[in-house]
Each structure stands twice: as C-alpha cells, then as structure tokens.
Scaffold this active site. Structure first.
Site, PDB file in Angstrom:
ATOM      1  N   ASN A   9       0.880  -1.174   0.000  1.00 49.37           N
ATOM      2  CA  ASN A   9       0.000   0.000   0.000  1.00 49.37           C
ATOM      3  C   ASN A   9       0.911   1.215   0.000  1.00 49.37           C
ATOM      4  O   ASN A   9       1.640   1.452   0.976  1.00 49.37           O
ATOM      5  CB  ASN A   9      -0.916  -0.017   1.227  1.00 49.37           C
ATOM      6  CG  ASN A   9      -1.812   1.214   1.285  1.00 49.37           C
ATOM      7  OD1 ASN A   9      -1.418   2.307   0.891  1.00 49.37           O
ATOM      8  ND2 ASN A   9      -3.031   1.049   1.774  1.00 49.37           N
ATOM      9  N   GLU A  40      -4.025   1.965  -2.858  1.00 50.49           N
ATOM     10  CA  GLU A  40      -4.089   3.408  -2.569  1.00 50.49           C
ATOM     11  C   GLU A  40      -3.202   4.216  -3.522  1.00 50.49           C
ATOM     12  O   GLU A  40      -2.410   5.050  -3.091  1.00 50.49           O
ATOM     13  CB  GLU A  40      -3.738   3.698  -1.103  1.00 50.49           C
ATOM     14  CG  GLU A  40      -4.872   3.343  -0.154  1.00 50.49           C
ATOM     15  CD  GLU A  40      -4.877   4.205   1.095  1.00 50.49           C
ATOM     16  OE1 GLU A  40      -5.480   5.302   1.036  1.00 50.49           O
ATOM     17  OE2 GLU A  40      -4.296   3.799   2.112  1.00 50.49           O
ATOM     18  N   ASP A 100      -3.966  -5.000   0.941  1.00 49.94           N
ATOM     19  CA  ASP A 100      -4.158  -4.389   2.246  1.00 49.94           C
ATOM     20  C   ASP A 100      -5.531  -4.852   2.724  1.00 49.94           C
ATOM     21  O   ASP A 100      -6.546  -4.395   2.205  1.00 49.94           O
ATOM     22  CB  ASP A 100      -4.095  -2.864   2.110  1.00 49.94           C
ATOM     23  CG  ASP A 100      -4.404  -2.165   3.424  1.00 49.94           C
ATOM     24  OD1 ASP A 100      -4.703  -2.846   4.427  1.00 49.94           O
ATOM     25  OD2 ASP A 100      -4.364  -0.917   3.436  1.00 49.94           O
ATOM     26  N   ASN A 133      -6.688  -4.626   5.807  1.00 53.05           N
ATOM     27  CA  ASN A 133      -7.199  -3.843   6.933  1.00 53.05           C
ATOM     28  C   ASN A 133      -7.768  -4.753   8.026  1.00 53.05           C
ATOM     29  O   ASN A 133      -8.754  -4.417   8.685  1.00 53.05           O
ATOM     30  CB  ASN A 133      -8.233  -2.812   6.464  1.00 53.05           C
ATOM     31  CG  ASN A 133      -7.568  -1.514   6.003  1.00 53.05           C
ATOM     32  OD1 ASN A 133      -6.713  -0.972   6.687  1.00 53.05           O
ATOM     33  ND2 ASN A 133      -7.964  -1.031   4.836  1.00 53.05           N
ATOM     34  N   ASP A 191      -1.379  -6.279   6.051  1.00 49.85           N
ATOM     35  CA  ASP A 191      -1.157  -6.528   4.616  1.00 49.85           C
ATOM     36  C   ASP A 191      -0.736  -7.992   4.478  1.00 49.85           C
ATOM     37  O   ASP A 191       0.193  -8.439   5.149  1.00 49.85           O
ATOM     38  CB  ASP A 191      -0.067  -5.602   4.086  1.00 49.85           C
ATOM     39  CG  ASP A 191      -0.435  -4.139   4.257  1.00 49.85           C
ATOM     40  OD1 ASP A 191      -1.061  -3.583   3.335  1.00 49.85           O
ATOM     41  OD2 ASP A 191      -0.129  -3.568   5.325  1.00 49.85           O
ATOM     42  N   ASP A 209       2.886   4.698   4.933  1.00 45.87           N
ATOM     43  CA  ASP A 209       2.750   4.153   6.291  1.00 45.87           C
ATOM     44  C   ASP A 209       2.747   2.607   6.276  1.00 45.87           C
ATOM     45  O   ASP A 209       2.884   1.991   7.327  1.00 45.87           O
ATOM     46  CB  ASP A 209       1.524   4.722   7.028  1.00 45.87           C
ATOM     47  CG  ASP A 209       0.273   4.816   6.175  1.00 45.87           C
ATOM     48  OD1 ASP A 209       0.321   4.482   4.967  1.00 45.87           O
ATOM     49  OD2 ASP A 209      -0.763   5.220   6.708  1.00 45.87           O
ATOM     50  N   HIS A 210       2.615   2.006   5.087  1.00 43.57           N
ATOM     51  CA  HIS A 210       2.720   0.554   4.938  1.00 43.57           C
ATOM     52  C   HIS A 210       4.075   0.201   4.325  1.00 43.57           C
ATOM     53  O   HIS A 210       4.692   1.037   3.657  1.00 43.57           O
ATOM     54  CB  HIS A 210       1.633   0.015   3.993  1.00 43.57           C
ATOM     55  CG  HIS A 210       0.241   0.227   4.463  1.00 43.57           C
ATOM     56  ND1 HIS A 210      -0.564  -0.801   4.908  1.00 43.57           N
ATOM     57  CD2 HIS A 210      -0.514   1.351   4.541  1.00 43.57           C
ATOM     58  CE1 HIS A 210      -1.759  -0.318   5.233  1.00 43.57           C
ATOM     59  NE2 HIS A 210      -1.748   0.978   5.022  1.00 43.57           N
TER      60      HIS A 210
END
Length: 254
Positions: free
Chosen positions: A7, A34, A145, A147, A216, A245-246
């Site tokens: 991501n 994303e 991802d 989540n 992930d 951030d991933h």
DNA sequence: ATGGCATAGTTCCTATGA
C-alpha cells in the site's frame, strides 16, 4: 516467482520510491493499493520503462489499485463482478498461469459504522467471487491491504486494540472465512520473528517504537502454498524519507 | 479524554485513513 503487496498511500508521491525499491528488489509481481490516481494520470510510461507491464484502476483522492508484472497479463478484471462498487479497490490478472488478485479491502472506520458494514459486505462479496474463481484457477494468490490483523500476535498492543476496527471479531471471522475457502496466510507458513508488522501510524513515532499492525497479507491457494518457500516483510522502505505508512510484503513461490 | 501525521481537494480548512 516473487509476489509483493504494498500500500503506497499515493503513487503520485511514492512513484520514485516504488521504482527505487524495484531496482533493488527485482520481483515478478507487485500489487499496489491506494494509488489515489485517476487512470488518465497513472504513470504507466515510467513503470513500463522500468521493465514492467502494468494494469490499474483508480480514482482521485481515495483508493486505486494496480498490478505491475515482469510477465504479460491476461484476463484482467476490474472490480468484483459480484459487488456493485463506485470505489476502485479490486483488480485481477492471470500471470504465468497464476490468478493474481490485488485488493484494497475497506478500512471500516469504526465498529458498527456504515463504513464497517460496507467493509463486511465487501468481504462477503470477495469470498463469494473467490469461491467461484478457485473452481477455475487452482493457482490463486490474493494480495493486498486487508485492513485486518488476523490474530492478537499481529497487533503491538492487543489490549488497547481489543474490539476496535481492524481486529474486531467479525472482521477476523471474515478473514478466516477466506482462509476456509482453501488458502494459507503465506507469512504464517514459516517461523517468523515476533512483533512483525506491515503498517505503523505516522503519529506518535509509532514506527520507531514498533507500534504496528500486520494488516497486509498474501493468501495463497493450497497448491501455491505448497510451492511457497518464503514470506517476509521488508521494513526498509518504511525507514526512507517521506515513506508510505505501509511497507512491502514479499512471498516467494517456486 | 484527545490528538498526535500524511495526503488530496473543496485548499490556507476539511475529510479520510488505520
């Protein structure tokens, strides 16, 4: 075959890092989530110049997914045919006889919210589509991802997170329903160090303090899992300037 | 108890993410 999910939290911002990472880590398939780019703004030429085929479906500001591949791709499907969705979160392709699905599963915002219900519906539709797809493609990889942190050991502070979105019972049950179709979480096929995560909040110096979640994942159908020789999380790009951030997850299938 | 950072668009604040 090396299969990767990452991501990137805006491909517009992160394209230099993606190309840098690929130059240091040549892989067969890289699934991005994303991208946050409409298709007319997607940097296909730059990616092709780096030696990769690419398919993508996006929108502005939110969502957007892409598959980069060293090998030609066919049977491209954008959006789950079983789920009417304005949000661009799903793309699938067949690569070297392997069905590759790249998914950006909804965040869910908070337990009980409309977005949480949407997340559960989205997962249910994904489950139903995968059930059919497995009948046609025994070699199926679901990267993305999710989540969802599947277990407490995937959460830096399970007590603080208990019952929250990303770890709630219904989300974890939906994850297990996917597994129940005949998948393995490739990361858990191998002995792993403790406290390995794939996402850390930008705030609170969370990365430095390793306050993360493993959300992930690379799920492999049983025939692919039998050929899987490694699955690792590469923390290096999370240490770079202006990181996503991933961070990438890499599975190797022989 | 809250927000703390990053991104993008409707900017010079707001919505969203996880």
């Amino acid at each position: 075959m090396k299969l990767v999910t990452w991501n990137v939290n805006s491909l517009k911002v992160r394209l230099p890092q993606v190309l840098q990472w690929l130059s240091e880590n040549p892989v067969d398939v890289l699934c991005l989530q994303e991208t946050k780019l409409t298709d007319d703004k997607f940097p296909a030429a730059e990616i092709e110049a780096a030696g990769y085929h690419v398919v993508f479906t996006g929108q502005k500001t939110y969502n957007g997914v892409a598959i980069l591949s060293k090998h030609p791709m066919s049977e491209i499907v954008k959006n789950n045919p079983r789920f009417e969705d304005e949000q661009q979160r799903f793309i699938a392709a067949t690569i070297e006889g392997m069905r590759v699905v790249c998914a950006y599963i909804p965040n869910g915002q908070s337990v009980g919210s409309d977005k949480y219900q949407y997340k559960l519906r989205w997962l249910e539709a994904l489950h139903d589509w995968l059930a059919d797809e497995l009948k046609v493609h025994e070699n199926l990889a679901l990267l993305g991802d999710y989540n969802i942190a599947p277990e407490d050991r995937d959460v830096h502070d399970p007590v603080a997170w208990q019952g929250q979105v990303l770890v709630s019972e219904l989300e974890r049950a939906a994850f297990q329903r996917l597994i129940g179709l005949g998948f393995k979480d490739s990361f858990r096929l191998f002995e792993q160090p403790e406290k390995i995560y794939t996402w850390w909040d930008y705030r609170m110096m969370a990365f430095r303090r390793n306050m993360g979640l493993r959300i992930d994942h690379i799920l492999l159908s049983l025939p692919l899992a039998a050929r899987c020789t490694a699955c690792i999380v590469d923390k290096v790009p999370r240490k770079w300037e202006q990181p996503s951030d991933h961070t990438p997850v890499i599975a190797t299938v022989e």
